[in-house]
Design an enzyme around this catalytic site. Structure first.
Site, PDB file in Angstrom:
ATOM      1  N   TYR A  70      -7.029 -21.677  -0.028  1.00 54.80           N
ATOM      2  CA  TYR A  70      -5.589 -21.779  -0.256  1.00 54.80           C
ATOM      3  C   TYR A  70      -5.350 -21.942  -1.741  1.00 54.80           C
ATOM      4  O   TYR A  70      -5.990 -22.779  -2.385  1.00 54.80           O
ATOM      5  CB  TYR A  70      -5.002 -22.992   0.477  1.00 54.80           C
ATOM      6  CG  TYR A  70      -4.278 -22.583   1.736  1.00 54.80           C
ATOM      7  CD1 TYR A  70      -3.196 -21.709   1.660  1.00 54.80           C
ATOM      8  CD2 TYR A  70      -4.657 -23.059   2.980  1.00 54.80           C
ATOM      9  CE1 TYR A  70      -2.526 -21.312   2.806  1.00 54.80           C
ATOM     10  CE2 TYR A  70      -3.993 -22.666   4.131  1.00 54.80           C
ATOM     11  CZ  TYR A  70      -2.919 -21.785   4.038  1.00 54.80           C
ATOM     12  OH  TYR A  70      -2.260 -21.394   5.153  1.00 54.80           O
ATOM     13  N   GLU A  72      -1.845 -21.792  -3.174  1.00 57.63           N
ATOM     14  CA  GLU A  72      -0.395 -21.692  -3.379  1.00 57.63           C
ATOM     15  C   GLU A  72      -0.036 -22.145  -4.782  1.00 57.63           C
ATOM     16  O   GLU A  72      -0.558 -23.147  -5.283  1.00 57.63           O
ATOM     17  CB  GLU A  72       0.353 -22.528  -2.336  1.00 57.63           C
ATOM     18  CG  GLU A  72       0.470 -21.787  -1.003  1.00 57.63           C
ATOM     19  CD  GLU A  72       0.835 -22.694   0.147  1.00 57.63           C
ATOM     20  OE1 GLU A  72       0.074 -23.651   0.383  1.00 57.63           O
ATOM     21  OE2 GLU A  72       1.850 -22.435   0.804  1.00 57.63           O
ATOM     22  N   ASP A 216      10.598   1.674  -7.431  1.00 55.22           N
ATOM     23  CA  ASP A 216       9.532   1.404  -6.459  1.00 55.22           C
ATOM     24  C   ASP A 216       8.561   2.573  -6.555  1.00 55.22           C
ATOM     25  O   ASP A 216       8.806   3.655  -6.005  1.00 55.22           O
ATOM     26  CB  ASP A 216      10.135   1.289  -5.060  1.00 55.22           C
ATOM     27  CG  ASP A 216       9.076   1.019  -3.997  1.00 55.22           C
ATOM     28  OD1 ASP A 216       7.871   1.233  -4.285  1.00 55.22           O
ATOM     29  OD2 ASP A 216       9.440   0.609  -2.881  1.00 55.22           O
ATOM     30  N   THR A 242       2.956  -0.655  -4.208  1.00 58.67           N
ATOM     31  CA  THR A 242       1.784  -1.045  -3.435  1.00 58.67           C
ATOM     32  C   THR A 242       0.566  -0.782  -4.317  1.00 58.67           C
ATOM     33  O   THR A 242       0.670  -0.151  -5.372  1.00 58.67           O
ATOM     34  CB  THR A 242       1.648  -0.204  -2.152  1.00 58.67           C
ATOM     35  OG1 THR A 242       1.652   1.178  -2.513  1.00 58.67           O
ATOM     36  CG2 THR A 242       2.785  -0.496  -1.185  1.00 58.67           C
ATOM     37  N   LYS A 245      -2.305   3.167  -2.537  1.00 59.10           N
ATOM     38  CA  LYS A 245      -2.066   4.605  -2.335  1.00 59.10           C
ATOM     39  C   LYS A 245      -2.781   5.372  -3.447  1.00 59.10           C
ATOM     40  O   LYS A 245      -4.011   5.352  -3.482  1.00 59.10           O
ATOM     41  CB  LYS A 245      -0.558   4.861  -2.273  1.00 59.10           C
ATOM     42  CG  LYS A 245       0.104   4.126  -1.085  1.00 59.10           C
ATOM     43  CD  LYS A 245       1.579   4.411  -0.972  1.00 59.10           C
ATOM     44  CE  LYS A 245       2.171   3.780   0.275  1.00 59.10           C
ATOM     45  NZ  LYS A 245       3.021   2.615  -0.010  1.00 59.10           N
ATOM     46  N   ARG A 251      -5.140  -2.927   0.248  1.00 61.71           N
ATOM     47  CA  ARG A 251      -3.750  -2.955   0.714  1.00 61.71           C
ATOM     48  C   ARG A 251      -3.052  -4.155   0.088  1.00 61.71           C
ATOM     49  O   ARG A 251      -3.536  -5.285   0.205  1.00 61.71           O
ATOM     50  CB  ARG A 251      -3.688  -3.112   2.231  1.00 61.71           C
ATOM     51  CG  ARG A 251      -4.436  -2.072   3.014  1.00 61.71           C
ATOM     52  CD  ARG A 251      -4.035  -2.088   4.458  1.00 61.71           C
ATOM     53  NE  ARG A 251      -2.719  -1.528   4.585  1.00 61.71           N
ATOM     54  CZ  ARG A 251      -2.448  -0.230   4.492  1.00 61.71           C
ATOM     55  NH1 ARG A 251      -3.412   0.636   4.270  1.00 61.71           N
ATOM     56  NH2 ARG A 251      -1.228   0.209   4.608  1.00 61.71           N
TER      57      ARG A 251
HETATM   58  N1  DSN Z   1       4.357   3.647   5.055  1.00 57.60           N
HETATM   59  C1  DSN Z   1       4.271   4.051   3.679  1.00 57.60           C
HETATM   60  C2  DSN Z   1       4.146   5.512   3.528  1.00 57.60           C
HETATM   61  O1  DSN Z   1       3.422   6.084   4.316  1.00 57.60           O
HETATM   62  O2  DSN Z   1       4.722   6.097   2.636  1.00 57.60           O
HETATM   63  C3  DSN Z   1       5.381   3.516   2.867  1.00 57.60           C
HETATM   64  O3  DSN Z   1       5.407   2.151   3.036  1.00 57.60           O
END
Ligand code: DSN
Length: 433
Positions: A70, A72, A216, A242, A245, A251
């Protein structure tokens, strides 16, 4: 479909082999499922634009000692003892993120992209304030204002669209809507938009109406980090993303900014505002991934992602498919299936292709007459194919397999034959773990 009893691929790195050996003793049920998933990933072509294959280092760090703690709070200001190394890893992740994106502040704690957006909304607005964004049906994201999501529930959402003819962002129309609706926040950055985003133009619109601009960049973060897509800095007040990707990390989520006042609010809205204990094992994986993305090889990789995307787009057009906006500038393309076969749906194509070893997602095209669980389109992306070493030369083959399966309407013999060809093909392009 890969059976759950599949054996793991021979090309696994030694830590992965050790994990399966450990599970063989500790939990054979889980071993069987994990071996099946390892085989599925190794023996199929992953064309979901938002997925990728992390390096062995990223993957194994996420399964390390850092999961036991933990922590925090933030480095130097924790609510728990024993955080010495956790402070070090979080500081390292923050420093690398700032270098990667050329900005002054980074919060690496968001558990995912939607959580990053929750904290950004809370930092910039009060409940009920107005947000101007692209709806999900036109390529936006659910956390940008979909009614059942936190964003659509607690904020007043006004939408902008795409030009109905070109399917491109229409900046003049966005400006007109912004002037009329006077939003507190304008969002740019999308889940299914294949063209370059003009962040400077968005900032000019935001300034004209006194709004904050949030970019974003969840999809294009890796391309931005590599300089293959223009950066949202210095234009956006807040950048969310994120990390899994095109950025090819574990993730998770990340929030960036250049403004100290906003960054301080963001830190408070992540913790204690919307999250509890940070996932320190994932933050360790983010540090490793950001370190990888800072290396020159990542620029080469990202350039290849885009080159592959353009080659795949051209090959799909060669088979008679219409691409929304007419093509792609980035890692993703939206394929309108109806020109090739008016009866073809995204749902059918997704199912048949999975059986043949090609993983895609059905996706609505702008103004799609079919519902979201059916759709007239597929979203295809090249980040994962590029990670396993595919180049332009192989994109024609990938497109040929896609077309063969869809034109056959999932005919069993065709699906079986393509599945075997792809299994053999994948064995020549092994994954990093
Ligand atoms: N689910 C994601 C995507 O496939 O673009 C976006 O959060």
């Amino acid at each position: 479909m890969t059976p759950a009893t599949a054996t793991a691929p021979a090309s696994l790195d030694h830590l992965s082999q050790g994990l399966l050996a450990l599970l063989h003793q500790a939990d054979p049920d889980v071993e069987r499922i994990l071996a099946g998933e390892a085989d599925r990933q190794a023996s199929t072509l992953e064309l979901i634009a938002s997925e990728n294959h992390v390096s062995a280092a990223v993957m194994h760090v996420v399964g390390s000692w850092m999961t036991n703690k933990y922590a925090e709070g933030y480095p130097g200001k924790r609510y728990y003892g024993g955080c010495h190394f956790h402070d070090q890893i979080e500081d390292l992740a923050r420093e690398r993120a700032k270098r990667l994106f050329g900005c002054r502040f980074a919060n690496v704690q968001p558990h995912c992209g939607a959580n990053a957006n929750i904290a950004a909304f809370m930092a910039l607005m009060n409940p009920g304030d107005r947000v101007l964004s692209l709806p999900i049906k036109s390529g936006g994201h659910l956390s940008h204002g979909l009614k059942p999501n936190f964003s659509g529930t607690f904020y007043d959402i006004v939408e902008y669209g795409l030009d109905p003819k070109t399917e491109l962002l229409d900046y003049d129309a966005i400006e007109r809507i912004a002037v009329e609706s006077k939003p507190k926040l304008i969002i740019c950055g999308y889940s299914a938009y294949s063209r370059v985003i003009d962040f400077a133009r968005f900032r000019a619109i935001a300034d004209k109406v006194g709004a904050f601009l949030m970019a974003d960049i969840a999809h294009i973060a890796g391309l931005v980090a590599a300089g293959v897509h223009p950066s949202p800095f210095p234009h956006a007040h807040v950048v969310t993303t994120t990390t899994h990707k095109t950025l090819r990390g574990p993730r998770g989520g990340l929030i960036l900014s250049d403004n100290e006042e906003i960054a301080t609010k963001i830190d408070r809205k992540v913790f204690p505002g919307s999250q509890g204990g940070p996932l320190m094992h994932v933050i360790a994986g983010k540090a490793v991934a950001f370190g990888e993305a800072l290396k020159p090889e990542f620029k080469v990789y990202s350039r290849q992602v885009v080159a592959n995307s353009k080659a795949l787009a051209a090959a799909m057009q060669g088979h008679g498919y219409r691409l929304c906006t007419g093509g792609t500038d980035n890692h993703v393309m939206l394929v309108d299936l109806r020109q090739r076969d008016a009866e073809l749906t995204g749902a059918d194509a997704e199912k048949w292709l999975e059986s043949a070893g090609i993983i895609v997602n059905k996706n609505g095209i702008p103004n799609d007459p079919r519902p979201p669980m059916v759709t007239s389109g597929l979203r295809l992306g090249t980040p994962a194919l590029t990670t396993r070493g595919l180049q332009e030369a192989q994109m024609a083959q990938v497109a040929a397999w896609l077309d063969r399966v869809m034109v056959s309407r999932g005919e069993a013999g065709v699906v079986r034959a393509v599945r075997e060809e792809i299994r053999d093909f994948c064995s020549r392009f092994p994954l990093p773990h």
